[in-house]
Design a protein around this motif. Structure first.
Motif, PDB file in Angstrom:
ATOM      1  N   ALA A   1       0.871  -1.184   0.000  1.00 42.19           N
ATOM      2  CA  ALA A   1       0.000   0.000   0.000  1.00 42.19           C
ATOM      3  C   ALA A   1       0.895   1.217   0.000  1.00 42.19           C
ATOM      4  CB  ALA A   1      -0.893  -0.002   1.238  1.00 42.19           C
ATOM      5  N   LEU A   2       0.931   1.915  -1.129  1.00 41.50           N
ATOM      6  CA  LEU A   2       1.864   3.029  -1.245  1.00 41.50           C
ATOM      7  C   LEU A   2       1.117   4.268  -1.697  1.00 41.50           C
ATOM      8  CD1 LEU A   2       4.831   3.505  -0.806  1.00 41.50           C
ATOM      9  CD2 LEU A   2       5.197   3.063  -3.221  1.00 41.50           C
ATOM     10  N   GLN A   3       1.426   5.366  -1.023  1.00 37.24           N
ATOM     11  CA  GLN A   3       0.789   6.633  -1.320  1.00 37.24           C
ATOM     12  C   GLN A   3       0.975   7.026  -2.789  1.00 37.24           C
ATOM     13  OE1 GLN A   3       1.894   9.614   1.556  1.00 37.24           O
ATOM     14  NE2 GLN A   3       1.781  11.226   0.025  1.00 37.24           N
TER      15      GLN A   3
ATOM     16  N   PRO B   1      12.993   4.429  12.197  1.00 37.93           N
ATOM     17  CA  PRO B   1      12.631   3.766  10.937  1.00 37.93           C
ATOM     18  C   PRO B   1      11.127   3.555  10.750  1.00 37.93           C
ATOM     19  CG  PRO B   1      13.609   2.204  12.476  1.00 37.93           C
ATOM     20  CD  PRO B   1      13.701   3.543  13.123  1.00 37.93           C
ATOM     21  N   TRP B   2      10.309   3.837  11.787  1.00 35.88           N
ATOM     22  CA  TRP B   2       8.877   3.544  11.655  1.00 35.88           C
ATOM     23  C   TRP B   2       8.281   4.265  10.445  1.00 35.88           C
ATOM     24  CZ3 TRP B   2       4.068   6.198  12.689  1.00 35.88           C
ATOM     25  CH2 TRP B   2       2.955   5.333  12.634  1.00 35.88           C
ATOM     26  N   SER B   3       8.655   5.522  10.286  1.00 31.61           N
ATOM     27  CA  SER B   3       8.189   6.278   9.115  1.00 31.61           C
ATOM     28  C   SER B   3       9.341   7.116   8.583  1.00 31.61           C
ATOM     29  CB  SER B   3       7.027   7.194   9.522  1.00 31.61           C
ATOM     30  OG  SER B   3       6.869   8.225   8.573  1.00 31.61           O
ATOM     31  N   ARG B   4       9.765   6.817   7.368  1.00 29.93           N
ATOM     32  CA  ARG B   4      10.803   7.643   6.747  1.00 29.93           C
ATOM     33  C   ARG B   4      10.351   8.004   5.351  1.00 29.93           C
ATOM     34  NH1 ARG B   4      15.876   4.213   8.928  1.00 29.93           N
ATOM     35  NH2 ARG B   4      16.295   5.486  10.759  1.00 29.93           N
ATOM     36  N   GLU B   5      10.240   9.290   5.087  1.00 24.36           N
ATOM     37  CA  GLU B   5       9.788   9.711   3.762  1.00 24.36           C
ATOM     38  C   GLU B   5      10.616  10.889   3.280  1.00 24.36           C
ATOM     39  OE1 GLU B   5       5.655  10.355   3.180  1.00 24.36           O
ATOM     40  OE2 GLU B   5       5.037   8.716   4.490  1.00 24.36           O
ATOM     41  N   LEU B   6      10.827  10.941   1.974  1.00 24.71           N
ATOM     42  CA  LEU B   6      11.419  12.136   1.394  1.00 24.71           C
ATOM     43  C   LEU B   6      10.327  13.193   1.435  1.00 24.71           C
ATOM     44  CD1 LEU B   6      13.448  11.108  -1.725  1.00 24.71           C
ATOM     45  CD2 LEU B   6      13.848  10.651   0.671  1.00 24.71           C
ATOM     46  N   CYS B   7      10.645  14.346   2.034  1.00 26.18           N
ATOM     47  CA  CYS B   7       9.570  15.320   2.229  1.00 26.18           C
ATOM     48  C   CYS B   7      10.147  16.692   2.504  1.00 26.18           C
ATOM     49  CB  CYS B   7       8.698  14.878   3.404  1.00 26.18           C
ATOM     50  SG  CYS B   7       7.423  16.074   3.820  1.00 26.18           S
ATOM     51  N   GLY B   8       9.548  17.722   1.921  1.00 23.65           N
ATOM     52  CA  GLY B   8      10.010  19.087   2.167  1.00 23.65           C
ATOM     53  C   GLY B   8       9.062  19.857   3.071  1.00 23.65           C
ATOM     54  N   GLY B   9       8.112  19.179   3.692  1.00 24.58           N
ATOM     55  CA  GLY B   9       7.061  19.863   4.443  1.00 24.58           C
ATOM     56  C   GLY B   9       7.477  20.300   5.842  1.00 24.58           C
ATOM     57  N   THR B  10       6.548  20.980   6.529  1.00 30.04           N
ATOM     58  CA  THR B  10       6.811  21.396   7.905  1.00 30.04           C
ATOM     59  C   THR B  10       6.127  20.412   8.850  1.00 30.04           C
ATOM     60  OG1 THR B  10       4.869  22.821   7.955  1.00 30.04           O
ATOM     61  CG2 THR B  10       6.927  23.822   7.255  1.00 30.04           C
TER      62      THR B  10
ATOM     63  N   LYS C   1      17.752   5.917   0.237  1.00 28.89           N
ATOM     64  CA  LYS C   1      17.231   4.607  -0.155  1.00 28.89           C
ATOM     65  C   LYS C   1      17.695   3.537   0.823  1.00 28.89           C
ATOM     66  CE  LYS C   1      16.678   4.986  -5.136  1.00 28.89           C
ATOM     67  NZ  LYS C   1      17.488   4.831  -6.343  1.00 28.89           N
ATOM     68  N   GLU C   2      18.981   3.604   1.167  1.00 21.28           N
ATOM     69  CA  GLU C   2      19.512   2.623   2.128  1.00 21.28           C
ATOM     70  C   GLU C   2      18.756   2.688   3.446  1.00 21.28           C
ATOM     71  OE1 GLU C   2      23.761   3.170   2.558  1.00 21.28           O
ATOM     72  OE2 GLU C   2      23.948   2.755   0.406  1.00 21.28           O
ATOM     73  N   TRP C   3      18.366   3.886   3.788  1.00 15.46           N
ATOM     74  CA  TRP C   3      17.608   4.101   5.017  1.00 15.46           C
ATOM     75  C   TRP C   3      16.182   3.592   4.929  1.00 15.46           C
ATOM     76  CZ3 TRP C   3      17.172   8.699   8.642  1.00 15.46           C
ATOM     77  CH2 TRP C   3      18.355   8.808   9.401  1.00 15.46           C
ATOM     78  N   GLY C   4      15.779   3.230   3.714  1.00 14.46           N
ATOM     79  CA  GLY C   4      14.407   2.765   3.535  1.00 14.46           C
ATOM     80  C   GLY C   4      13.417   3.899   3.440  1.00 14.46           C
ATOM     81  N   ALA C   5      13.886   5.104   3.115  1.00 15.79           N
ATOM     82  CA  ALA C   5      12.953   6.227   2.983  1.00 15.79           C
ATOM     83  C   ALA C   5      12.086   6.008   1.754  1.00 15.79           C
ATOM     84  CB  ALA C   5      13.704   7.538   2.855  1.00 15.79           C
ATOM     85  N   ILE C   6      10.817   6.353   1.862  1.00 21.58           N
ATOM     86  CA  ILE C   6       9.903   6.132   0.749  1.00 21.58           C
ATOM     87  C   ILE C   6       9.910   7.363  -0.142  1.00 21.58           C
ATOM     88  CG2 ILE C   6       7.540   5.588   0.128  1.00 21.58           C
ATOM     89  CD1 ILE C   6       7.186   4.554   2.969  1.00 21.58           C
ATOM     90  N   ALA C   7      10.270   7.135  -1.414  1.00 20.12           N
ATOM     91  CA  ALA C   7      10.250   8.229  -2.375  1.00 20.12           C
ATOM     92  C   ALA C   7       8.947   8.162  -3.126  1.00 20.12           C
ATOM     93  CB  ALA C   7      11.413   8.080  -3.342  1.00 20.12           C
ATOM     94  N   LEU C   8       8.292   9.292  -3.258  1.00 14.36           N
ATOM     95  CA  LEU C   8       6.956   9.240  -3.826  1.00 14.36           C
ATOM     96  C   LEU C   8       6.836   9.965  -5.138  1.00 14.36           C
ATOM     97  CD1 LEU C   8       5.102   9.705  -0.511  1.00 14.36           C
ATOM     98  CD2 LEU C   8       5.227   7.646  -1.872  1.00 14.36           C
ATOM     99  N   PHE C   9       5.770   9.572  -5.819  1.00 10.19           N
ATOM    100  CA  PHE C   9       5.364  10.144  -7.082  1.00 10.19           C
ATOM    101  C   PHE C   9       5.439  11.673  -7.072  1.00 10.19           C
ATOM    102  CE2 PHE C   9       1.385  11.559  -9.314  1.00 10.19           C
ATOM    103  CZ  PHE C   9       1.967  11.533 -10.562  1.00 10.19           C
ATOM    104  N   GLY C  10       6.029  12.210  -8.124  1.00 16.18           N
ATOM    105  CA  GLY C  10       5.982  13.660  -8.287  1.00 16.18           C
ATOM    106  C   GLY C  10       7.101  14.398  -7.585  1.00 16.18           C
ATOM    107  N   GLU C  11       7.847  13.722  -6.750  1.00 19.60           N
ATOM    108  CA  GLU C  11       8.928  14.435  -6.104  1.00 19.60           C
ATOM    109  C   GLU C  11      10.181  14.323  -6.958  1.00 19.60           C
ATOM    110  OE1 GLU C  11       8.756  14.094  -1.580  1.00 19.60           O
ATOM    111  OE2 GLU C  11       7.718  12.344  -2.304  1.00 19.60           O
ATOM    112  N   THR C  12      10.983  15.345  -6.911  1.00 20.22           N
ATOM    113  CA  THR C  12      12.167  15.309  -7.773  1.00 20.22           C
ATOM    114  C   THR C  12      13.392  15.631  -6.950  1.00 20.22           C
ATOM    115  OG1 THR C  12      11.602  17.532  -8.282  1.00 20.22           O
ATOM    116  CG2 THR C  12      11.164  15.884  -9.958  1.00 20.22           C
ATOM    117  N   TYR C  13      14.486  15.214  -7.460  1.00 23.44           N
ATOM    118  CA  TYR C  13      15.693  15.366  -6.677  1.00 23.44           C
ATOM    119  C   TYR C  13      16.786  15.914  -7.563  1.00 23.44           C
ATOM    120  CZ  TYR C  13      12.597  12.094  -4.677  1.00 23.44           C
ATOM    121  OH  TYR C  13      11.450  11.521  -4.221  1.00 23.44           O
TER     122      TYR C  13
END
Ligand code: ATP
Ligand code: MG
Length: 900
Positions: free
Chosen positions: A598-600, A678-687, A653-665
């Motif tokens: 189940a992925l966002q 590690p419970w929740s790791r996401e690439l994110c620019g939010g507050t 990636k090694e950390w298991g961070a979830i990279a999501l649709f539409g984000e760019t690097y």
């Protein structure tokens, strides 16, 4: 030479020549003009445009590319894939034309034993821009080829630009002559300025070298532009088609037969029982299957999910075309579970996410195939009905509207409609269909234009960025700061001041305002200055690094000479932080309950509210929803620490961070937000909040479907979550008060009440019918005599359609046997008038028809109706002439009855 070796040799060659090896970026880019990365240079754009300083002077990469405009060519030419890989070398102000030519020529002509590709120089033809004497001279010098071997092509082929003012420059392609079986003979000196189409598969373009040297001030088309000067730093951008070189070096006919693609064709042959190479049309289908299976897998791998617009639609189209082509080849079973794993085994050697993320990727693909199979089934029924109607009417053409409706409503592809029509000996008005499609496209375009709105034209923002550089962005550090206005805009153009009451845009040198991105809405707040105040309505980043505030002047007049104080509404920001952290918590909880597949696929959050879309095919059960809520609440209660850090994408990636649709690097650093380690790791620019307990509460308010294969979960956070629960509690309190019971007994009470209500309604109905019919014996007895016919014409106020009919039937049954009889009852209830006429056998034998009687009186009742000879029904809305209508009945009977 297998593809892996070609790849290895390319990178080794350029690494040895001092190039930094840069891994492929995701196919998804944050660029309003691009749907997918379509060339190796795309991730390096900020360096070429001078927006960022590259950390190296030379780089090399093998970039995943998707080119949707090439979709129609797939399988028909030998050389176009929707997905392919572009090998490139890049120089940022370092070596130029000569270096680029030397490096490319060396690699392709160097013998295989020495690490090159060993292509025969006799078969290679460089092309240059017409009149680029410098390039001609360099090619002759580096390769020793005579002038007559160098093809001069026009700007359409050999001038590169981005279609907008900025860098541009001439190109040089390397063409490989595949011999006379691939096209007519040619004479280099008379070739050009356009490459003849019949030569494109013979003189195969394998590599394009772009010499970025000019500054363009205007670009009107590929061959019409103004060069205003030279770039201060000249750059090199090249692209070699990995798949094209592979088919040359592997001695194959085309790019679909190479080692990493052909196994899918082999499997498709097995599934369909057809042979590749036996029939031209079938061969194209085999190639389409192999290409599309690979492209769609790569897209899903990078986070695209099937949908009805944008990227999602491209993916849907690719998957459906693959499935369709297999059907045309004769295989009607599910095909993706057979074919896609084969492609994964090959491509997974290079892209390991295909293997590690396979459960999700395959689920998305297979669910789309299943949905399409259902569509096909439903559409086929609709098609059969339509085809039946056409034939019944003696026609032979299915209308454009029908074909369009099948396409638009049932997602039924036109080629399928054409083929099924042919099977039934019908034609399709294709022109009509295409016309309707074109209209729809126009509508869609107009929509898109309308939506672009204020930020449609980025040129003006780019100008501001070029002048002042990136905004100093303090959203993570502070809620307020002093700053200086750099530019004021109104209606998209620079203005010297903004007056009281005006709405305009404001760029500051520094700002604490969060600009909408990553699903989080923009901050609200105010900007004050000596003698005035602005309300911040919206905050966007129309070009990377530049923050633009949309403001309304509440008071005073703003001009750029004034210092201002920018202040984010702290309440708003608290709510925003709660909602965004809440989104991550719900996402992690979702994955804990449903599993890692189940992925966002998208998200949105604003103070107090969040929603999360995710790839999932079935509705969640109430238990699953409750579990997600429970896991979320437990995470809040555990008061998990929220932390963030910048790292390379690799580390993330090694950390298991979830990279999501539409984000760019960029190639630089990405921001990873974690909640509870590690419970929740996401690439994110939010507050975000600092501790999960600060989210306050997470209340799930709904779970719904958003298109095929996607679900949406909605929740409220913080005080809004509490407010929702409080309202529910109020409702319960009111109900227990009304029913004089306890909350725990409420459901039982309401159930018992509805049960009693239902029983009472049934009794009431029985009583009403009994009463109605009780009158019928009397009515029958009071029948008047019109000639030989017994006539009952009766007004039944308060009776609606069904009752009126029942009464009429009952009265008819009670009329004397053996004599002609006619009954007309007119009822009225709730503003509606119903009329029912009934005749018996004897009356009909005398030519009396219930249908005709209803038609005769209907107009008086403001309506119409009709029916058969024995019973007919009608209705209207005008109750004022019921008596008149009843009086008319005897008259009509007298007029119509045939004397016996
Ligand atoms: P063509 O004219 O053959 O379509 P192009 O001019 O579109 O090629 P470029 O944009 O210059 O190609 O891309 C650089 C290289 O990438 C090409 O020389 C070719 O080797 C490769 N390439 C381009 N498009 C495709 C494709 N659809 N499939 C496979 N390789 C491609
Ligand atoms: Mg092309």
């Amino acid at each position: 030479m297998d593809t892996a070796e070609i790849r290895r040799r390319f990178l080794a060659h350029f690494e040895a020549a001092g190039h930094a090896v840069v891994p492929s970026a995701s196919l998804l880019v944050d660029d309003p003009n691009l749907m997918f990365v379509n060339a190796g240079m795309v991730p390096f754009k900020p360096y070429f445009l001078g927006q960022e300083t590259p950390p190296y002077d030379r780089a090399t990469s093998i970039q995943k590319c998707v080119r949707t405009p090439d979709i129609e060519d797939v399988g028909k030419t030998t050389r176009h894939g929707t997905f392919f890989e572009m090998c490139g070398n890049f120089s940022f102000g370092d070596y130029f034309k000569e270096g680029a030519i030397e490096l490319a020529w060396d690699l392709i002509t160097k013998p295989v034993e020495d690490g090159g590709y060993g292509l025969e120089a006799e078969r290679l033809y460089p092309s240059v821009l017409v009149g680029d004497e410098e390039a001609i001279g360099l090619w002759m010098k580096v390769t020793g080829l005579p002038r007559e071997r160098i093809v001069q092509l026009g700007p359409k082929e050999n001038y590169w630009s981005m279609g907008v003012p900025g860098p541009g420059g001439p190109c040089s392609e390397i063409l490989y002559d595949r011999g006379p079986e691939w096209g007519p003979d040619f004479d280099v000196t008379t070739l050009g300025p356009d490459m003849p189409v019949e030569l494109e598969d013979r003189l195969l373009e394998i590599w394009n070298l772009v010499f970025m040297q000019d500054e363009l001030s205007a670009v009107r088309s590929k061959s019409d532009f103004d060069i205003s000067g030279s770039l201060p730093k000249k750059n090199i951008d090249t692209g070699m088609g990995l798949d094209r070189v592979a088919f040359l070096l592997q001695g194959k006919q085309n790019m679909y037969e190479i080692d990493v693609v052909y196994p899918v064709i082999e499997k498709a042959q097995e599934l369909t029982g057809k042979k590749y190479g036996a029939d031209h049309d079938d061969d194209v289908r085999f190639r389409v299957v192999a290409d599309h299976v690979r492209s769609s897998m790569m897209l899903i791998g990078d986070g695209v999910t099937p949908g009805n617009d944008g990227r999602g639609y491209v993916l849907r189209r690719l998957l459906r075309r693959a499935v369709r082509s297999m059907r045309l080849l004769g295989c009607e079973d599910r095909v993706l579970p057979e074919l896609m794993p084969i492609s994964r085994d090959k491509m997974g050697e290079t892209y390991d996410n295909l293997v590690s993320d396979w459960a999700r990727i395959s689920q998305v693909a297979y669910a789309e195939e299943d949905a399409f199979r259902k569509t096909l089934q439903a559409g086929t029924q609709i098609f059969d009905t339509a085809a039946g109607e056409v034939k019944k009417a003696g026609g032979s053409v299915l209308s454009g509207e029908r074909a369009f409706a099948l396409h638009d409503t049932y997602g039924f592809p036109i080629d399928l409609t054409l083929e099924m029509a042919a099977e039934q000996g019908l034609q399709v008005d294709e022109q009509g269909f295409r016309g309707l499609m074109a209209e729809q496209r126009e509508r869609a375009k107009a929509d898109a234009r309308a939506k672009k709105g204020a930020h449609g034209d980025t040129a003006v923002y780019r100008g501001i960025f070029d002048e002042f550089g990136p905004t100093e962005w303090l959203a993570y550090e502070t809620l307020e700061t002093e700053s200086r206005p750099l530019a004021l805009l109104s209606g998209g153009a620079a203005v010297p001041r903004l007056a009281q009451g005006e709405v305009g845009e404001l760029v500051l040198d520094r700002t604490p305002f969060y600009a909408e991105s990553g699903g989080q809405v923009a901050d609200a707040g105010t900007i004050v200055f000596d003698g005035g105040e602005l309300e911040v309505i919206d905050v966007q980043r129309p070009v990377k690094g530049l923050v633009v505030h949309q403001v309304r002047v509440l008071d005073g007049e703003l001009d750029p000479s004034r210092l201002v104080h920018a202040r984010v509404d702290p309440e708003w920001r608290t709510g925003a932080r709660q909602a965004h952290s809440g989104t991550h918590v719900v996402h992690a909880a979702l994955r804990e309950v449903l599993g890692p597949t189940a992925l966002q696929s998208g998200s949105y959050n604003r103070p107090g509210y969040l929603r999360l879309d995710f790839g999932w095919t079935q509705a969640l059960s109430p238990e699953q929803v409750r579990d997600i809520e429970l896991v979320s609440q437990q995470a809040l209660r555990a008061d998990l620490a929220v932390a963030w850090d910048y790292m390379t994408l690799e580390q993330a990636k090694e950390w298991g961070a979830i990279a999501l649709f539409g984000e760019t690097y960029d190639n630089t650093k990405v921001r990873v937000v974690e909640i509870g380690g590690p419970w929740s790791r996401e690439l994110c620019g939010g507050t975000h909040v600092d501790h999960s307990s600060q989210i306050g509460t997470v209340v799930v308010t709904g779970e719904t479907s958003v298109g095929s294969g996607n679900r949406r979960i909605e929740a409220l956070t913080g005080v809004e979550g509490f407010g929702y629960l409080a309202r529910e509690r109020d409702v319960v309190a009111q109900l227990t008060g009304m029913l004089k019971t306890q909350p725990d007994d409420l459901v039982g009470r309401v159930q018992a009440l509805t049960e009693r209500l239902r029983t009472a309604e049934k009794e009431l109905e029985k009583a009403r019918v009994a009463q109605l019919l009780g009158a019928s014996a009397e009515l029958a007895a009071s029948a008047s005599q019109v000639g030989p016919v017994k006539v009952v014409a009766h007004r039944a106020d308060g009776a609606a359609g069904g009752d009126v009919r029942q009464l009429a039937m009952d009265v008819r049954g009670r009329l004397p046997q053996g004599e002609p009889g006619v009954v007309v009852i007119i009822g009225q209830a709730d503003g509606k008038v119903s009329v029912v006429a009934a005749t018996n056998d004897e009356a009909r034998a005398r030519g009396l028809s219930a249908g005709e009687l209803v038609r005769a009186v209907g107009p008086l009742l403001g309506g119409k109706g009709g029916g058969k000879d024995d019973v007919a029904q009608g209705g209207g809305t005008d109750a004022s002439r019921i008596d008149e209508a009843l009086a008319l009945v005897s008259h009509e009977v007298a007029k119509r009855a045939v004397q016996g």
